[in-house]
Design a protein around this motif. Structure first.
Motif, PDB file in Angstrom:
ATOM      1  N   ALA A 100       0.821  -1.209   0.000  1.00 45.63           N
ATOM      2  CA  ALA A 100       0.000   0.000   0.000  1.00 45.63           C
ATOM      3  C   ALA A 100       0.857   1.262   0.000  1.00 45.63           C
ATOM      4  N   VAL A 101       2.000   1.205   0.659  1.00 42.54           N
ATOM      5  CA  VAL A 101       2.900   2.367   0.704  1.00 42.54           C
ATOM      6  C   VAL A 101       3.425   2.676  -0.689  1.00 42.54           C
ATOM      7  N   ALA A 102       3.933   1.650  -1.373  1.00 44.05           N
ATOM      8  CA  ALA A 102       4.444   1.853  -2.728  1.00 44.05           C
ATOM      9  C   ALA A 102       3.331   2.272  -3.681  1.00 44.05           C
ATOM     10  N   THR A 103       2.153   1.702  -3.488  1.00 46.37           N
ATOM     11  CA  THR A 103       1.009   2.066  -4.321  1.00 46.37           C
ATOM     12  C   THR A 103       0.643   3.529  -4.130  1.00 46.37           C
ATOM     13  N   ALA A 104       0.594   3.970  -2.882  1.00 47.97           N
ATOM     14  CA  ALA A 104       0.223   5.355  -2.588  1.00 47.97           C
ATOM     15  C   ALA A 104       1.228   6.342  -3.185  1.00 47.97           C
ATOM     16  N   GLY A 154      -9.678   1.032   2.494  1.00 50.32           N
ATOM     17  CA  GLY A 154      -8.920  -0.136   2.922  1.00 50.32           C
ATOM     18  C   GLY A 154      -7.452   0.245   3.045  1.00 50.32           C
ATOM     19  N   CYS A 155      -6.563  -0.731   2.936  1.00 52.88           N
ATOM     20  CA  CYS A 155      -5.122  -0.453   3.079  1.00 52.88           C
ATOM     21  C   CYS A 155      -4.658   0.616   2.096  1.00 52.88           C
ATOM     22  N   CYS A 156      -5.007   0.454   0.824  1.00 50.44           N
ATOM     23  CA  CYS A 156      -4.571   1.428  -0.182  1.00 50.44           C
ATOM     24  C   CYS A 156      -5.260   2.766   0.001  1.00 50.44           C
ATOM     25  N   GLY A 157      -6.564   2.744   0.271  1.00 52.61           N
ATOM     26  CA  GLY A 157      -7.292   3.990   0.464  1.00 52.61           C
ATOM     27  C   GLY A 157      -6.725   4.806   1.609  1.00 52.61           C
ATOM     28  N   ARG A 158      -6.418   4.142   2.708  1.00 45.87           N
ATOM     29  CA  ARG A 158      -5.855   4.841   3.873  1.00 45.87           C
ATOM     30  C   ARG A 158      -4.484   5.432   3.542  1.00 45.87           C
ATOM     31  N   ALA A 159      -3.651   4.641   2.882  1.00 46.46           N
ATOM     32  CA  ALA A 159      -2.298   5.114   2.555  1.00 46.46           C
ATOM     33  C   ALA A 159      -2.353   6.286   1.582  1.00 46.46           C
ATOM     34  N   VAL A 160      -3.240   6.201   0.583  1.00 43.23           N
ATOM     35  CA  VAL A 160      -3.373   7.289  -0.396  1.00 43.23           C
ATOM     36  C   VAL A 160      -3.887   8.551   0.274  1.00 43.23           C
ATOM     37  N   ALA A 161      -4.958   8.417   1.065  1.00 45.31           N
ATOM     38  CA  ALA A 161      -5.551   9.587   1.723  1.00 45.31           C
ATOM     39  C   ALA A 161      -4.548  10.273   2.647  1.00 45.31           C
ATOM     40  N   ALA A 162      -3.786   9.486   3.395  1.00 45.15           N
ATOM     41  CA  ALA A 162      -2.819  10.059   4.336  1.00 45.15           C
ATOM     42  C   ALA A 162      -1.755  10.877   3.616  1.00 45.15           C
ATOM     43  N   ARG A 205     -20.550  12.785 -13.868  1.00 43.60           N
ATOM     44  CA  ARG A 205     -21.175  13.933 -14.536  1.00 43.60           C
ATOM     45  C   ARG A 205     -21.138  15.204 -13.702  1.00 43.60           C
ATOM     46  N   GLU A 206     -20.891  15.064 -12.390  1.00 41.50           N
ATOM     47  CA  GLU A 206     -20.797  16.250 -11.526  1.00 41.50           C
ATOM     48  C   GLU A 206     -19.362  16.761 -11.380  1.00 41.50           C
ATOM     49  N   LEU A 207     -18.399  15.986 -11.886  1.00 41.38           N
ATOM     50  CA  LEU A 207     -17.007  16.431 -11.813  1.00 41.38           C
ATOM     51  C   LEU A 207     -16.753  17.539 -12.826  1.00 41.38           C
ATOM     52  N   PRO A 208     -15.828  18.454 -12.528  1.00 36.16           N
ATOM     53  CA  PRO A 208     -15.423  19.437 -13.545  1.00 36.16           C
ATOM     54  C   PRO A 208     -14.820  18.709 -14.753  1.00 36.16           C
ATOM     55  N   ARG A 209     -14.909  19.295 -15.931  1.00 42.26           N
ATOM     56  CA  ARG A 209     -14.416  18.635 -17.143  1.00 42.26           C
ATOM     57  C   ARG A 209     -12.910  18.433 -17.114  1.00 42.26           C
ATOM     58  N   ASP A 210     -12.191  19.238 -16.342  1.00 41.73           N
ATOM     59  CA  ASP A 210     -10.729  19.079 -16.281  1.00 41.73           C
ATOM     60  C   ASP A 210     -10.288  18.260 -15.072  1.00 41.73           C
ATOM     61  N   ALA A 211     -11.238  17.570 -14.444  1.00 38.04           N
ATOM     62  CA  ALA A 211     -10.878  16.683 -13.332  1.00 38.04           C
ATOM     63  C   ALA A 211     -10.134  15.470 -13.877  1.00 38.04           C
ATOM     64  N   TYR A 212      -9.421  14.793 -13.002  1.00 33.94           N
ATOM     65  CA  TYR A 212      -8.679  13.595 -13.399  1.00 33.94           C
ATOM     66  C   TYR A 212      -9.086  12.447 -12.492  1.00 33.94           C
ATOM     67  N   ILE A 213      -9.453  11.312 -13.093  1.00 33.95           N
ATOM     68  CA  ILE A 213      -9.830  10.108 -12.345  1.00 33.95           C
ATOM     69  C   ILE A 213      -8.718   9.079 -12.478  1.00 33.95           C
ATOM     70  N   LEU A 214      -8.237   8.604 -11.355  1.00 33.14           N
ATOM     71  CA  LEU A 214      -7.221   7.547 -11.335  1.00 33.14           C
ATOM     72  C   LEU A 214      -7.812   6.347 -10.619  1.00 33.14           C
ATOM     73  N   ASP A 215      -7.934   5.243 -11.325  1.00 31.45           N
ATOM     74  CA  ASP A 215      -8.512   4.024 -10.765  1.00 31.45           C
ATOM     75  C   ASP A 215      -7.397   3.006 -10.567  1.00 31.45           C
ATOM     76  N   ILE A 216      -7.186   2.589  -9.320  1.00 36.64           N
ATOM     77  CA  ILE A 216      -6.113   1.634  -9.036  1.00 36.64           C
ATOM     78  C   ILE A 216      -6.660   0.287  -8.577  1.00 36.64           C
ATOM     79  N   ALA A 217      -7.980   0.113  -8.691  1.00 36.53           N
ATOM     80  CA  ALA A 217      -8.585  -1.169  -8.313  1.00 36.53           C
ATOM     81  C   ALA A 217      -8.269  -2.219  -9.379  1.00 36.53           C
ATOM     82  N   SER A 218      -8.333  -3.474  -8.978  1.00 35.14           N
ATOM     83  CA  SER A 218      -8.049  -4.554  -9.923  1.00 35.14           C
ATOM     84  C   SER A 218      -9.057  -4.547 -11.066  1.00 35.14           C
TER      85      SER A 218
END
Length: 280
Positions: free
Chosen positions: A119-123, A149-157, A217-230
């Motif tokens: 999770a640390v390396a992922t974050a 979860g593990c990744c969510g906590r590490a990323v948020a921190a 659809r509620e995100l600004p058009r210049d928002a960026y989505i990063l999906d790291i789920a399997s």
């Protein structure tokens, strides 16, 4: 172990892992599957190699091997019962195959220690991806993290440490309470569309369809989505394309950004697994 460890190389993690294990005195034979032109030839070699193998180490995820049907057929016909098999995110078919053959195996991604260390390396990889692809600074940006979860906590921190205004979306009340205890604003996914307003970035860690069209659809058009789920991730990528919002499915970030550290994590997991098997 006096026979061979067969290691399929799909990224630099396995390159470093081969070096580490060789230094530990293991007899490591590598099959490089990174070249699409020779991958079938490399997998075909498994047929003869498995007869002399104490251990077979497959990629993370195992689906990085393009010839899944061919691989499964070889495993079914050529694996011996005393060969230990390790890899990441085995398919249901592969799990059933190994269990039916009474072959002991380890899914790295179900090992709690590997998950926490990874999770640390992922974050850190997430931070690199956001810096590379978002038009905004992380500091002061409103960033949504889905899942805690593990990744969510590490990323948020780490995002919080960089000055981001982090909102955590999670289904379970107790998980939201934990996120709030850690200093984050947390909400149920039902409030996702409302929270998406003004968000510069969204990081999904949930392997389920949670980043829906209603949120996108509620995100600004210049928002960026990063999906790291399997695979296939938890984002409605078709909706993101329709809205003109960049959305990337980024798998294997530890292998991309911290391959040597990730190799040490895997090597420690291998040692723990082998030690446990010898104690049985």
């Amino acid at each position: 172990m006096n026979r061979q460890t067969i290691l399929l190389i799909s990224d630099m993690r396995q390159v470093y892992l081969a070096e580490i294990m060789t230094k530990r005195g293991l007899n490591v034979r590598c099959l490089d599957i990174r070249n699409s032109g020779t991958v079938k030839e490399q997998i075909e070699k498994l047929k003869s190699f498995l007869a002399e193998a104490d251990m077979l180490i497959l990629p993370i995820p195992v689906t990085k091997i393009p010839e899944q049907k061919m691989l499964n057929d070889i495993l079914n016909k050529n694996l011996t019962n005393d060969t230990l098999v390790l890899g990441g995110c085995f398919s249901t078919e592969q799990q059933e195959l190994l269990e039916r053959r009474d072959i002991h195996y380890l899914d790295f991604m179900k090992d709690e220690i590997v998950t926490e260390e990874n999770a640390v390396a992922t974050a850190e990889g997430v931070i690199a991806e956001l810096v590379n692809h978002s038009p905004y600074n992380i500091e002061e940006a409103k960033i949504i993290v889905t899942g805690y979860g593990c990744c969510g906590r590490a990323v948020a921190a780490r995002l919080k440490a960089l000055g981001a205004r982090v909102t955590v979306l999670a289904r379970r009340r107790e998980v939201r309470k934990l996120a709030k205890k850690d200093g984050f604003y947390a909400a149920d996914f039902a409030f996702g569309p409302e929270e998406a307003m003004g968000a510069a970035m969204l990081v999904n860690t949930v392997p389920a369809p949670v980043v829906t069209g209603a949120i996108i659809r509620e995100l600004p058009r210049d928002a960026y989505i990063l999906d790291i789920a399997s695979k296939p991730g938890g984002t409605d990528f078709a909706c993101a394309r329709e809205c003109g919002i960049r959305a990337d499915l980024a798998l294997g970030l530890p292998g991309k950004y911290a391959p040597k550290e990730s190799a040490y994590i895997l090597d420690r997991a291998v040692e723990r697994f082998v030690r446990k098997e010898h104690e049985m």
